[in-house]
Each structure stands twice: as structure tokens, then as C-alpha cells.
Design an enzyme around this catalytic site. Structure first.
Site, short mmCIF file in Angstrom:
data_model
loop_
_atom_site.label_atom_id
_atom_site.label_comp_id
_atom_site.label_asym_id
_atom_site.label_seq_id
_atom_site.Cartn_x
_atom_site.Cartn_y
_atom_site.Cartn_z
N LYS A 154 -12.90 1.98 13.32
CA LYS A 154 -11.50 2.27 13.62
C LYS A 154 -11.30 2.57 15.10
O LYS A 154 -10.29 2.17 15.69
CB LYS A 154 -11.01 3.44 12.76
CG LYS A 154 -10.89 3.13 11.28
CD LYS A 154 -9.82 2.09 10.98
CE LYS A 154 -8.42 2.65 11.15
NZ LYS A 154 -7.38 1.64 10.78
N GLY A 161 0.82 -1.21 0.00
CA GLY A 161 0.00 0.00 0.00
C GLY A 161 0.85 1.26 0.00
O GLY A 161 2.09 1.19 0.03
N GLN A 162 0.20 2.41 -0.03
CA GLN A 162 0.93 3.68 -0.08
C GLN A 162 1.84 3.84 1.14
O GLN A 162 3.04 4.11 1.01
CB GLN A 162 -0.05 4.86 -0.16
CG GLN A 162 -0.82 4.90 -1.46
CD GLN A 162 -1.71 6.12 -1.55
OE1 GLN A 162 -1.37 7.10 -2.21
NE2 GLN A 162 -2.87 6.07 -0.91
N TYR A 178 -17.25 3.92 9.45
CA TYR A 178 -15.80 3.74 9.33
C TYR A 178 -15.10 4.23 10.59
O TYR A 178 -14.26 3.53 11.16
CB TYR A 178 -15.30 4.50 8.11
CG TYR A 178 -13.80 4.66 8.04
CD1 TYR A 178 -12.97 3.59 7.75
CD2 TYR A 178 -13.20 5.90 8.27
CE1 TYR A 178 -11.60 3.73 7.69
CE2 TYR A 178 -11.83 6.05 8.22
CZ TYR A 178 -11.03 4.97 7.94
OH TYR A 178 -9.66 5.12 7.89
N THR A 187 -7.03 6.70 12.43
CA THR A 187 -7.52 7.78 11.58
C THR A 187 -8.07 8.96 12.36
O THR A 187 -8.51 8.82 13.51
CB THR A 187 -8.66 7.23 10.68
OG1 THR A 187 -9.24 8.29 9.93
CG2 THR A 187 -9.76 6.59 11.52
N ASP A 188 -8.06 10.13 11.72
CA ASP A 188 -8.70 11.32 12.28
C ASP A 188 -10.22 11.18 12.34
O ASP A 188 -10.89 11.93 13.03
CB ASP A 188 -8.33 12.56 11.45
CG ASP A 188 -8.79 12.46 10.00
OD1 ASP A 188 -8.60 11.38 9.39
OD2 ASP A 188 -9.34 13.44 9.47
N TYR A 210 -9.98 -1.40 6.29
CA TYR A 210 -11.13 -1.22 5.41
C TYR A 210 -11.37 0.28 5.38
O TYR A 210 -11.81 0.87 6.37
CB TYR A 210 -12.34 -1.95 5.99
CG TYR A 210 -13.59 -1.90 5.12
CD1 TYR A 210 -14.02 -3.02 4.43
CD2 TYR A 210 -14.35 -0.74 5.02
CE1 TYR A 210 -15.17 -2.99 3.64
CE2 TYR A 210 -15.49 -0.69 4.24
CZ TYR A 210 -15.90 -1.82 3.57
OH TYR A 210 -17.03 -1.78 2.80
#
Length: 283
Positions: free
Chosen positions: A130, A10-11, A126, A100-101, A60
């Protein structure tokens, strides 16, 4: 250190492989074809790498689809990290989990960056998935790093599933006018810079929760406009509200992260988002 990276193609995974190798760590990279974190029966491949640290970048991240695909979103974003946390705890292995934010969002009028001590409040499926993953890692694995970040873009996005920058470059060449939301405040982050920060963080053994983004803050409209300014692409960009861009999942109006804890522990400050973007475009 012997390190296994889950999501190595992935990135973020690709830039982590580069950054960690440059720091002389010994690496094993695993793709989704090698391991599915939501399935502990696939974890035997982890034993082969004999890791001292596992970095989980798998997620995801289809934000809109998660609203209806709850089973898969929570399996990968919550159950997966839970299984990894148990695996690491039982083997005395360190675990770094990327979050994640989007665990924030309920304070729509907020204008001060979130610290790690601020109460989370996700507003979409989402984000909830998370946040549950974070909580399970914290509860199960004592030797954990949780790194929240935002709007990742990296070189692998040029050939893989893309990213916001690559999408804007493509659309800017195809169209005369674009509409981009201008009321969601955040800090898009270069995976190259985030990888540098993580490479420093893992050597500290200062376990816990960290925020890690590029510096400053912006909106997606301003980010898009800056992309076109830096590349000389002539396209009219129209700022619109979130209500004018209907999506299945609600997005945070403000999710800027305060990264001062990371800076104090590692001695490293990620560059300002404009500098990071310019570096990415030049590469």
C-alpha cells in the site's frame, strides 16, 4: 462533477455512491468484473464514463495472505494505482486513492497519533504494498488525493464479505466466550462517515495526502466489548496479546491517525468511533 468509482459494490464504494449522488455528482460505478486495475488493458471502460475524477477503492486487503501472495498484493496495491496515476495524468483527470493506517507500525511504543508528515514504516507485506502504491500516485499524478483510513465497516458488509462488527455479532451469538487482542491501538471507521469526508474533500482541489478516520482511539478488544454492550449480546470477552493470537502478518501495535489536516481543509470532523458504531448498529 463526473466521477467514476472503482470498487463501487464494496463497503466504501456503496456509501460513496450514495453520498456523492446526494451531492449531485454524476456517477459511474465499476466493479471488479468491469475493470482490473492491475491490467491497463481493461481501462477502456474508464473512457466510457468520461470522468473528471476517479476514486479508487479497489485493494488487495487480505493482510495475512499477502505475506506469501506477494505478486498479487503488489500488482493490485502498487502497480494498479501506478497505472491509474498514468491514466489520469495523461488525461488531466483527478485521482483519489484510498490507503491504510498499516503504512505505519514500526514505532510499537508510540502513543501520539500519526500526522501526514510522519515517516511511514510498514511491518507487513500488505502495508509495504500500500505504501508503494501511495508513492507511485504521488510521483506520477499531480492532481491526486491520497486518503489513509483504518478498520472500515459499512452496510455492504452485512451481505458481502463481512467486517469486524458483523463478525463479532455472529460470533457473539454463536459462542459463550471470545478472545480479542487488546494491544493494537487504532480507530475503526464507518464507511458512511468516511464517504461524507471524501465528498467534501474532492471539492477543495487541495491535493495531497490526508488521514481520515472516526475520532478517538481504541483497541480491538474494547471495540468488540462496546459492540456487545450496545447490542445487549451476552458473551464473555477475554483480552489477549498479539502473541496469543498467532497470525501470518504482524499488525501495528499503534496506528492511530491524526485527522486535523482533513478537518482544516474540509471543515468536517468525523464523529467519535463510539457514536459512529452506535449509528451503524441502529441502522
Amino acid at each position: 462533477m463526473q466521477i467514476t468509482i472503482i470498487g463501487s459494490k464494496g463497503q466504501l464504494g456503496q456509501d460513496l455512491m450514495t453520498s456523492l449522488a446526494a451531492a449531485s455528482h454524476r456517477l459511474t460505478g465499476l466493479t471488479h468484473q468491469s475493470i482490473a486495475i492491475e491490467d491497463p488493458n481493461s481501462f477502456s471502460v474508464l473512457d466510457e464514463g468520461a470522468p473528471e475524477l476517479i476514486i479508487n477503492t479497489a485493494a488487495y486487503n487480505k493482510v495475512d495472505l499477502a505475506e506469501t501472495d506477494l505478486k498479487n498484493a503488489f500488482a493490485i496495491n502498487a502497480s494498479g494505482p501506478e497505472f491509474l496515476a498514468h491514466y489520469c495524468r495523461h488525461r488531466n483527470i483527478k485521482l483519489l486513492h484510498v490507503s491504510t493506517d498499516y503504512v505505519f507500525g514500526q514505532e510499537a511504543d508510540r502513543r501520539s497519533p500519526y500526522k501526514e508528515t510522519d515517516a511511514p514504516g510498514p511491518i507487513n507485506a500488505y502495508g509495504r504494498s500500500k505504501l508503494e502504491g501511495e508513492s507511485l500516485v504521488q510521483a506520477i499524478c499531480p492532481q491526486h488525493f491520497i486518503v489513509r483510513t483504518c478498520g472500515l465497516y459499512g452496510k455492504a458488509g452485512k451481505t458481502g464479505n463481512g467486517n469486524f462488527v458483523e463478525t463479532m455479532l455472529r460470533l457473539g451469538r454463536e459462542r459463550d466466550e471470545l478472545s480479542v487482542v487488546n494491544d493494537q491501538h487504532c480507530t475503526p471507521t464507518s464507511t458512511r462517515d468516511l464517504s461524507t469526508a471524501i465528498t467534501r474533500l474532492i471539492t477543495t482541489n487541495q491535493f495531497g495526502l490526508y488521514h481520515a478516520t472516526n475520532g478517538g482511539q481504541t483497541t480491538w478488544y474494547e471495540f468488540a466489548q462496546t459492540i456487545f454492550d450496545l447490542t445487549g449480546i451476552d458473551v464473555q470477552v477475554k483480552p489477549i496479546s498479539s502473541e496469543e493470537y498467532p497470525a501470518a502478518a504482524e499488525r501495528p501495535r499503534y496506528s492511530v491517525l491524526d485527522c486535523s489536516k482533513l478537518e482544516q481543509v474540509t471543515g468536517y470532523s468525523l464523529p467519535h468511533w463510539k457514536q459512529a458504531l452506535a449509528t451503524y448498529l441502529e441502522s
